[in-house]
Motif scaffolding. Structure first.
Motif, PDB file in Angstrom:
ATOM      1  N   LYS A   1       3.712   1.746  -1.539  1.00 13.56           N
ATOM      2  CA  LYS A   1       4.182   1.998  -2.909  1.00 13.56           C
ATOM      3  C   LYS A   1       3.084   2.618  -3.772  1.00 13.56           C
ATOM      4  CE  LYS A   1       7.916  -1.346  -3.114  1.00 13.56           C
ATOM      5  NZ  LYS A   1       9.029  -0.453  -3.125  1.00 13.56           N
ATOM      6  N   LEU A   2       1.827   2.373  -3.397  1.00 12.84           N
ATOM      7  CA  LEU A   2       0.698   2.998  -4.095  1.00 12.84           C
ATOM      8  C   LEU A   2       0.299   4.315  -3.436  1.00 12.84           C
ATOM      9  CD1 LEU A   2      -1.547  -0.109  -4.847  1.00 12.84           C
ATOM     10  CD2 LEU A   2      -0.008   1.103  -6.398  1.00 12.84           C
ATOM     11  N   GLU A   3       1.094   4.734  -2.462  1.00 14.95           N
ATOM     12  CA  GLU A   3       0.877   5.985  -1.725  1.00 14.95           C
ATOM     13  C   GLU A   3      -0.472   6.022  -1.021  1.00 14.95           C
ATOM     14  OE1 GLU A   3       1.715   9.181  -4.444  1.00 14.95           O
ATOM     15  OE2 GLU A   3       3.843   8.669  -4.529  1.00 14.95           O
TER      16      GLU A   3
ATOM     17  N   LYS B   1      -5.352   7.841   0.512  1.00 13.74           N
ATOM     18  CA  LYS B   1      -4.016   8.385   0.256  1.00 13.74           C
ATOM     19  C   LYS B   1      -3.499   9.211   1.425  1.00 13.74           C
ATOM     20  CE  LYS B   1      -1.374  11.179  -2.923  1.00 13.74           C
ATOM     21  NZ  LYS B   1      -1.244  11.723  -4.249  1.00 13.74           N
TER      22      LYS B   1
ATOM     23  N   GLU C   1       0.820  -1.222   0.000  1.00 12.76           N
ATOM     24  CA  GLU C   1       0.000   0.000   0.000  1.00 12.76           C
ATOM     25  C   GLU C   1       0.848   1.265   0.000  1.00 12.76           C
ATOM     26  OE1 GLU C   1      -1.017  -0.622   4.673  1.00 12.76           O
ATOM     27  OE2 GLU C   1      -1.408  -2.090   3.130  1.00 12.76           O
TER      28      GLU C   1
END
Length: 156
Positions: free
Chosen positions: A60-62, A113, A58
């Motif tokens: 790395k997907l910000e 996010k 998660e």
């Protein structure tokens, strides 16, 4: 279907690594590849194995904010529960929704996010749901334990 020690060993190893090859799995459990594959197929066909998923990072997907939210419903409305669930299923940021006992009716697992996205989620997607009476949120500070292996005695 009655599970034996080999079936339980297969379930544990597949939970630990869903990409394990049948050859490696067969070596790990001490059975040749063909009967190992047969057992895996039997576990799938009998619903013990429901699907295989990739565990995505998660960060790395910000997706920097994880939260849990307790929801209490206004039960006087007709179809309050089904209407609430229908609306929750439309919100991608809600990863899980549980009907619970205690002070709240539902517990949601949410991922967004940042705090601004969390604020927008609450204001634009949750607050408009008329069946919601109260919301209490808890932001996750750190994930100190995380396991996808179900707690079961895998040794017989």
């Amino acid at each position: 279907m009655k599970l034996d020690e080999l079936d339980l060993s297969i379930l544990k190893r597949l939970q630990e690594n869903g990409k394990i090859t049948n050859l490696q799995l067969s070596k790990d459990i001490g059975l040749s590849p063909a009967p190992t594959l047969e057992r895996v197929k039997k576990l799938e066909n009998n619903g013990f194995i429901q699907s295989y998923h990739a565990l995505v990072d998660e960060a790395k997907l910000e997706l920097g904010i994880s939260a849990f939210m307790q929801i209490s419903l206004i039960r006087q409305r007709d179809n309050a529960i089904s209407n609430f669930i229908e609306q929750i299923n439309k919100i991608d940021e809600v990863l899980e929704c549980y009907n619970v006992t205690g002070q709240a009716d539902y517990l949601l697992k949410i991922m967004v996010k940042d705090i601004t996205a969390f604020d927008l989620l609450v204001k634009e997607k949750l607050t408009p749901i008329p069946e919601i009476r109260n919301m209490h949120s808890m932001i996750v500070i750190s994930k100190d334990k995380y396991s996808k292996v179900l707690p079961y005695n895998y040794k017989k």
